[in-house]
Design a protein around this motif. Structure first.
Motif, PDB file in Angstrom:
ATOM      1  N   ILE A 153       0.838  -1.206   0.000  1.00 54.55           N
ATOM      2  CA  ILE A 153       0.000   0.000   0.000  1.00 54.55           C
ATOM      3  C   ILE A 153       0.869   1.251   0.000  1.00 54.55           C
ATOM      4  CG2 ILE A 153      -1.580   1.353   1.441  1.00 54.55           C
ATOM      5  CD1 ILE A 153      -2.938  -1.363   2.083  1.00 54.55           C
TER       6      ILE A 153
ATOM      7  N   PHE B 209      -4.817   3.726   4.796  1.00 56.25           N
ATOM      8  CA  PHE B 209      -5.184   2.580   3.956  1.00 56.25           C
ATOM      9  C   PHE B 209      -4.580   1.282   4.484  1.00 56.25           C
ATOM     10  CE2 PHE B 209      -6.226   5.399   0.177  1.00 56.25           C
ATOM     11  CZ  PHE B 209      -7.568   5.007   0.127  1.00 56.25           C
ATOM     12  N   SER B 210      -3.366   1.349   5.003  1.00 56.34           N
ATOM     13  CA  SER B 210      -2.750   0.122   5.516  1.00 56.34           C
ATOM     14  C   SER B 210      -3.490  -0.400   6.748  1.00 56.34           C
ATOM     15  CB  SER B 210      -1.271   0.334   5.824  1.00 56.34           C
ATOM     16  OG  SER B 210      -1.090   1.181   6.932  1.00 56.34           O
TER      17      SER B 210
END
Length: 198
Positions: A92, A114-115
């Motif tokens: 990511i 996002f991770s």
């Protein structure tokens, strides 16, 4: 939902309680695990990489050592979380860097956020994974040049080294058992009983 919350709370209390019962002798094994895990990665970096390519040892591995050698009963310290959390976060981080390379105030929070969500979805939540994603977008020099190879080496290769060392040092005494999965525990007990018979 209420039943699920109570179960999660019960498990969390048990894990925290178990971690406070660590005998002082167990600190010795935590020390040795962390020493050999990071030491092996650092040795490989110093022997096989040029100084300008010294990226095999990334900072998020230090945080992983705290979990996998010092809090081995934690769900966040299990092999799936260690390897999956780091690798997913690295992928990511690299992807975000490729899409938004020059806007650090946007790429850094996007990579970390996002991770976290990706680790939650894949049940691989490992807090140091957030740092792995951040390293991918905020580093200068060799890491951005690696692109997606960053997820393979240093991230995956380093995780595998830490994991192999954890398998050894976290199972040295009868009080330490890693990973925390019943399948692994049964396998380790069978091998232990087999070794005692021979």
């Amino acid at each position: 939902m209420k039943k699920n919350f109570k179960r999660t709370l019960r498990v969390s209390k048990y894990v925290i309680y178990k971690e406070t019962l660590v005998d002082y002798k167990e600190h010795f094994w935590s020390f040795l695990g962390a020493f050999f895990g990071i030491g092996l990665i650092a040795f490989l970096q110093s022997q096989y990489l040029f100084k300008q390519e010294s990226i095999f040892l990334i900072g998020s591995f230090g945080a992983s050592c705290v979990l996998i050698y010092g809090a081995i009963q934690s769900p966040l310290a299990q092999p799936r979380n260690l390897v999956g959390g780091h690798v997913i976060s690295a992928l990511i981080g690299v992807t975000v860097f490729k899409i938004v390379p020059d806007i650090i105030w946007l790429s850094a929070p996007l990579a970390v956020a996002f991770s976290i969500v990706a680790m939650q979805y894949t049940k691989t939540l490992h807090p140091p994974g957030g740092a792995t994603a951040l390293i991918a977008v905020s580093s200068t020099g060799k890491i951005p040049e690696l692109g997606y190879w960053y997820a393979v080496s240093p991230v995956l290769s380093g995780c595998l080294i830490l994991l192999l060392v954890a398998f050894v040092f976290n199972n040295m005494t009868k009080h330490r058992s890693y990973p925390n999965s019943t399948k692994w525990k049964q396998l380790l007990h069978k091998r232990h009983r087999h070794n005692l018979k021979n």
